[in-house]
Design an enzyme around this catalytic site. Structure first.
Site, PDB file in Angstrom:
ATOM      1  N   ASP A  24       0.705  -1.072  -0.086  1.00 55.47           N
ATOM      2  CA  ASP A  24       0.034   0.062   0.032  1.00 55.47           C
ATOM      3  C   ASP A  24       0.658   1.362  -0.149  1.00 55.47           C
ATOM      4  OD1 ASP A  24      -1.962  -1.640   0.244  1.00 55.47           O
ATOM      5  OD2 ASP A  24      -2.807  -1.231   2.191  1.00 55.47           O
ATOM      6  N   LYS A 129      -6.579  -4.653  -3.210  1.00 54.70           N
ATOM      7  CA  LYS A 129      -7.269  -5.631  -2.087  1.00 54.70           C
ATOM      8  C   LYS A 129      -8.384  -4.600  -1.446  1.00 54.70           C
ATOM      9  CE  LYS A 129      -3.455  -4.268   1.170  1.00 54.70           C
ATOM     10  NZ  LYS A 129      -4.099  -3.718   2.099  1.00 54.70           N
ATOM     11  N   LYS A 132      -7.769  -4.958   4.711  1.00 57.51           N
ATOM     12  CA  LYS A 132      -6.423  -4.610   5.202  1.00 57.51           C
ATOM     13  C   LYS A 132      -5.427  -5.622   4.924  1.00 57.51           C
ATOM     14  CE  LYS A 132      -8.136  -0.904   7.014  1.00 57.51           C
ATOM     15  NZ  LYS A 132      -8.234   0.207   6.105  1.00 57.51           N
ATOM     16  N   VAL A 157       3.161   0.267   4.212  1.00 56.67           N
ATOM     17  CA  VAL A 157       2.583   1.203   5.213  1.00 56.67           C
ATOM     18  C   VAL A 157       1.124   0.561   5.311  1.00 56.67           C
ATOM     19  CG1 VAL A 157       3.705   3.042   4.691  1.00 56.67           C
ATOM     20  CG2 VAL A 157       1.801   2.947   3.514  1.00 56.67           C
ATOM     21  N   THR A 158       0.392   0.615   6.507  1.00 54.84           N
ATOM     22  CA  THR A 158       1.039   1.056   7.759  1.00 54.84           C
ATOM     23  C   THR A 158       1.465  -0.124   8.359  1.00 54.84           C
ATOM     24  OG1 THR A 158      -1.101   1.360   8.949  1.00 54.84           O
ATOM     25  CG2 THR A 158      -0.216   3.439   8.004  1.00 54.84           C
ATOM     26  N   CYS A 162      -2.141  -2.638   7.807  1.00 58.12           N
ATOM     27  CA  CYS A 162      -1.986  -3.631   6.528  1.00 58.12           C
ATOM     28  C   CYS A 162      -0.716  -4.378   6.425  1.00 58.12           C
ATOM     29  CB  CYS A 162      -2.360  -3.051   5.395  1.00 58.12           C
ATOM     30  SG  CYS A 162      -3.844  -1.944   5.110  1.00 58.12           S
ATOM     31  N   GLN A 202       8.623 -13.569  20.999  1.00 62.41           N
ATOM     32  CA  GLN A 202       8.249 -15.010  21.272  1.00 62.41           C
ATOM     33  C   GLN A 202       8.914 -15.889  20.291  1.00 62.41           C
ATOM     34  OE1 GLN A 202       4.082 -15.675  22.810  1.00 62.41           O
ATOM     35  NE2 GLN A 202       3.881 -13.571  21.674  1.00 62.41           N
TER      36      GLN A 202
HETATM   37  C1  C5J Z   1      -3.148   0.484   5.671  1.00 64.16           C
HETATM   38  C2  C5J Z   1      -4.954   1.768   6.722  1.00 64.16           C
HETATM   39  N1  C5J Z   1      -2.598   0.375   4.302  1.00 64.16           N
HETATM   40  N2  C5J Z   1      -3.926   2.281   7.628  1.00 64.16           N
HETATM   41  N3  C5J Z   1      -4.385   1.022   5.677  1.00 64.16           N
HETATM   42  O1  C5J Z   1      -2.499   0.398   6.499  1.00 64.16           O
HETATM   43  O2  C5J Z   1      -6.214   1.910   6.805  1.00 64.16           O
END
Ligand code: C5J
Length: 221
Positions: A24, A129, A132, A157-158, A162, A202
């Protein structure tokens, strides 16, 4: 096999079975006037991820890794947009409304596209997509299995939304994921830190974390 110095321990991978998955890196998240800004975020916080992603993309192209770019977004009809996602946040503008870069988070609009610095070239795959996670309602798993991919180097990101969702989906499907710390970004510094911690804690419960310099070094080795 090649090795990347990583946490919680070295990440071993074979380039032919590895994909670089860039999540993204879209104008809607990194530029003013898009979805990220609409939610009240300072989008400039994500821009430090561009340079490391450029270097990784160049290296992936050079070493013949499969490159997959993802874009969050919805069909122009918005029929794939759950009402819950449309109204969440109670913003004045929401997904599908007109913004300075076209309809917000709608496929085919300027804002929904990948930033010019990381634009895909022929042969690279783009996954559009609606959610997320990059595996939800997409053909990503099919493509990775077709190509015999076992290892994912994940950026974008982020970090806590996602990237984390995709890594968790990939982990449950048996893929080995390495997340590149400086090539991922969050609007919240604390979430950036914790989002990476959660992956490597972990004994690497979801995967590995490394810096882009370590990934580049591992690819060269
Ligand atoms: C992504 C969002 N790409 N933060 N989307 O992380 O809504």
């Amino acid at each position: 096999m090649k090795t990347i110095t990583a946490e919680p321990y070295a990440f071993e991978f074979s380039p032919a079975e590895t994909a670089l998955v860039i999540i993204d890196m879209q104008r809607d998240f990194l530029e003013p006037g898009g979805f990220g800004a609409m939610l009240g975020n300072d989008v400039s916080l994500l821009r430090s991820t561009i340079e490391p992603n450029k270097k990784l993309l160049e290296a992936a192209r050079k070493h013949g890794l499969l490159v997959v770019h993802t874009r969050e977004g919805h069909n122009a009809s918005l029929l794939d947009l759950p009402l819950s996602k449309k109204v969440r946040g109670k913003g004045q503008k929401t997904i599908g409304d007109a913004g300075p870069m076209g309809r917000i988070l709608v496929r085919g609009e300027e804002g929904q596209d990948i930033i010019p610095e990381l634009y895909p070239i022929a042969g690279e795959h783009i996954i559009d997509k609606p959610g997320k996670g990059a595996f939800y309602a997409t053909d990503l798993e099919h493509i990775l299995r077709q190509r015999g991919i076992k290892y994912l180097i994940v950026t974008g990101v982020t970090t806590e939304v996602c990237v984390n969702t995709t890594v968790r989906e990939a982990n449950d499907r048996g893929f080995e994921c390495l997340v590149v710390a400086d090539a991922t970004g969050s609007y919240f510094p604390e979430f950036q830190r914790v989002g990476l911690e959660m992956i490597k804690a972990q004994g690497g419960i979801f995967g590995w974390v490394a810096q882009s310099a370590q990934v580049l070094e591992g690819l060269q080795s």
